[in-house]
Write a protein that holds these residues in place. Structure first.
Motif, short mmCIF file in Angstrom:
data_model
loop_
_atom_site.label_atom_id
_atom_site.label_comp_id
_atom_site.label_asym_id
_atom_site.label_seq_id
_atom_site.Cartn_x
_atom_site.Cartn_y
_atom_site.Cartn_z
N ILE A 104 -98.67 -89.08 -29.79
CA ILE A 104 -97.54 -88.17 -29.63
C ILE A 104 -96.64 -88.21 -30.86
N TYR A 105 -96.38 -89.42 -31.41
CA TYR A 105 -95.63 -89.50 -32.67
C TYR A 105 -96.29 -88.64 -33.74
N THR A 106 -97.61 -88.79 -33.87
CA THR A 106 -98.34 -88.07 -34.92
C THR A 106 -98.25 -86.56 -34.70
N GLY A 107 -98.46 -86.14 -33.46
CA GLY A 107 -98.35 -84.72 -33.16
C GLY A 107 -96.96 -84.18 -33.38
N PHE A 108 -95.96 -85.06 -33.24
CA PHE A 108 -94.58 -84.63 -33.43
C PHE A 108 -94.30 -84.21 -34.87
#
Length: 466
Positions: free
Chosen positions: A241-245
């Motif tokens: 999720i961090y990466t997709g953010f």
């Protein structure tokens, strides 16, 4: 030369948004992984499929009407700042809602050849980026209600939130001509309120009607801790999720806009990236602030949770969310401090609400997204007080009252309609699985139904042979 430059800019913009869509898809890989990690073994399959099937449902409905809502309603409820805005390029039956490069004018009134040339290239990637925001908004609710909600009930709410409610508030407060920006000076550059507060409000409403998991609260009312089944899956999911953010943040910007193009309100000779309101910013600025707010949240999470990995990583996400409203303008130290302080408050609020109101939020989504997004918008109103909300003349400046009112409106827009829909579904016995199924585990109940069906088919085949 100018024609070649414009063509290059258009092609670059098309590719830029396409890349952000690919990155944002990692958010949903993360959500699925993370929720399965939190759920208990007997509920893994249902948890996975409940969330995953929101993706096609929101995609289709966002194509049919969600995209049009964004462009049609920036003037607000009662059209306080004007009337309904025509948006032929967002109508699902319009040729501009497809990549038809052969035609320069689709024959639709009010659409020029220049419009057609632009929208044929950019409409799909703009739509795709907003679609991923939509699916994210809906998926935030999914984790909080695991192990006892019916999938169909969640899917109805996912369509309501993902293809109607969030995109309506985006039209009001996340649009260059949105009435909240014009009249209130509302500022929410990376969607603390527009995505997260509204999703948190909807999740809270769903949980109030749904009730806690069986066994969550002891007879004396104290809460039992139901820890994640697999902390490693939770960790991987949250880091995805961090990466997709990163894609989420990049998609909130518009690359390579000439300042003179923005109604002549910004002067200068350079090209710049802008935020969603067409105000100048840079990818460098958001790189500083994203990482500093994430770090602030993780450090604070580690301290206040005494090293609990679930809350350490969840508060890292909350740190980004709480600083997102102003991360186009904050100093990195401001982003870090906001990213640390707001999640600490949200952590305390989660357990206060759980204890006081018996709300069983399995993943802390209301705290991380709802409280974090709400407080992030409010804080931005104070921290950025007096800054221009838009490059256009006559728009209100950022101010505490405008952002506070906007945060309340965002949370309420998620909460009230979802509460009504959930009460209707509950009254029809369509909101929650039966107690027997919940105790046995929804996966086992599904397997038993499948096995019974197989036995029935086998018996019929034997009868036919005889």
């Amino acid at each position: 030369m100018e024609g070649n430059l414009n063509a290059l800019t258009t092609i670059f913009t098309e590719f830029y948004y396409w890349v952000t869509i690919v990155m944002m898809f990692l958010i949903h890989v993360g959500f699925c992984t993370y929720e399965v990690g939190v759920s208990r073994r007997r509920n893994h399959l249902k948890t996975l499929m409940k969330n995953a099937m929101a993706i096609p449902l929101v995609t289709v409905t966002f194509y049919l009407f969600g995209w049009w809502i964004y462009f049609g309603f920036p003037n607000g409820p009662g059209m306080v700042a004007g009337g309904l805005v025509a948006a032929p390029f967002a109508e699902p039956w319009n040729p501009l809602m497809g990549a038809h490069l052969s035609g320069v004018n689709p024959g639709e009134s009010g659409v020029t050849p220049a419009d057609a040339a632009l929208w044929h290239r950019l409409n799909g990637v703009f739509w795709g980026a907003f679609l991923l925001f939509s699916i994210t908004t809906a998926s935030i609710i999914s984790g909080s209600i695991i192990e006892r909600a019916r999938s169909g009930a969640f899917w109805i709410v996912a369509v309501l939130v993902g293809s109607v409610l969030w995109i309506l508030d985006a039209s009001w407060g996340w649009h260059p001509q949105g009435w909240m920006v014009k009249l209130w000076g509302y500022h929410d550059a990376y969607a603390s309120g527009v995505v997260h507060a509204i999703a948190g409000g909807a999740a809270l409403a769903f949980l109030i009607v749904l009730g806690p998991r069986i066994g969550k609260f002891r007879p004396d009312g104290t809460a039992r801790d139901i820890p994640p089944h697999n902390v490693w899956l939770v960790t991987i999911g949250l880091f995805l999720i961090y990466t997709g953010f990163w894609g989420f943040y990049a998609a909130c910007n518009i690359p390579l806009i000439s300042p003179e193009v923005i109604a002549g309100q910004i002067t200068g000779e350079t090209w710049t990236t802008t935020n969603i309101y067409l105000g100048p910013t840079t990818l460098s600025a958001i790189t500083f602030n994203f990482l500093m707010s994430l770090s602030g949240g993780m450090l604070a999470g580690y301290i206040v949770s005494k090293g609990d990995p679930f809350w350490t990583f969840s508060m890292g996400l909350c740190g980004v969310i709480s600083a997102s409203a102003g991360n186009d303008l904050y100093h990195p130290i401001q982003a870090m401090l906001i990213g640390a302080i707001v999640p600490s408050i949200c952590y305390k609020l989660h357990y206060f609400v759980e204890r006081r109101f018996k709300i069983d939020d399995a993943v802390g989504a209301v705290a991380v997204h709802g409280y974090g997004g709400f407080l992030g918008v409010v804080v931005a109103g104070f921290m950025l007080w007096g800054q221009p909300s838009s490059p256009y003349e006559g728009f209100a400046h950022i101010n505490p009252l405008g952002n506070f009112a906007g945060a309340v409106l965002m949370f309420a827009l998620g909460f009230v309609p979802t509460l009504v829909v959930c009460k209707i579904l509950n009254g029809m016995n369509l909101l929650r699985v039966p107690a027997k199924v919940e105790l046995e585990g929804v996966d086992f109940a599904l397997n038993h139904a499948f096995e019974a069906s197989v036995r029935e088919v086998g018996s019929a085949e034997k009868a036919m042979i005889k």
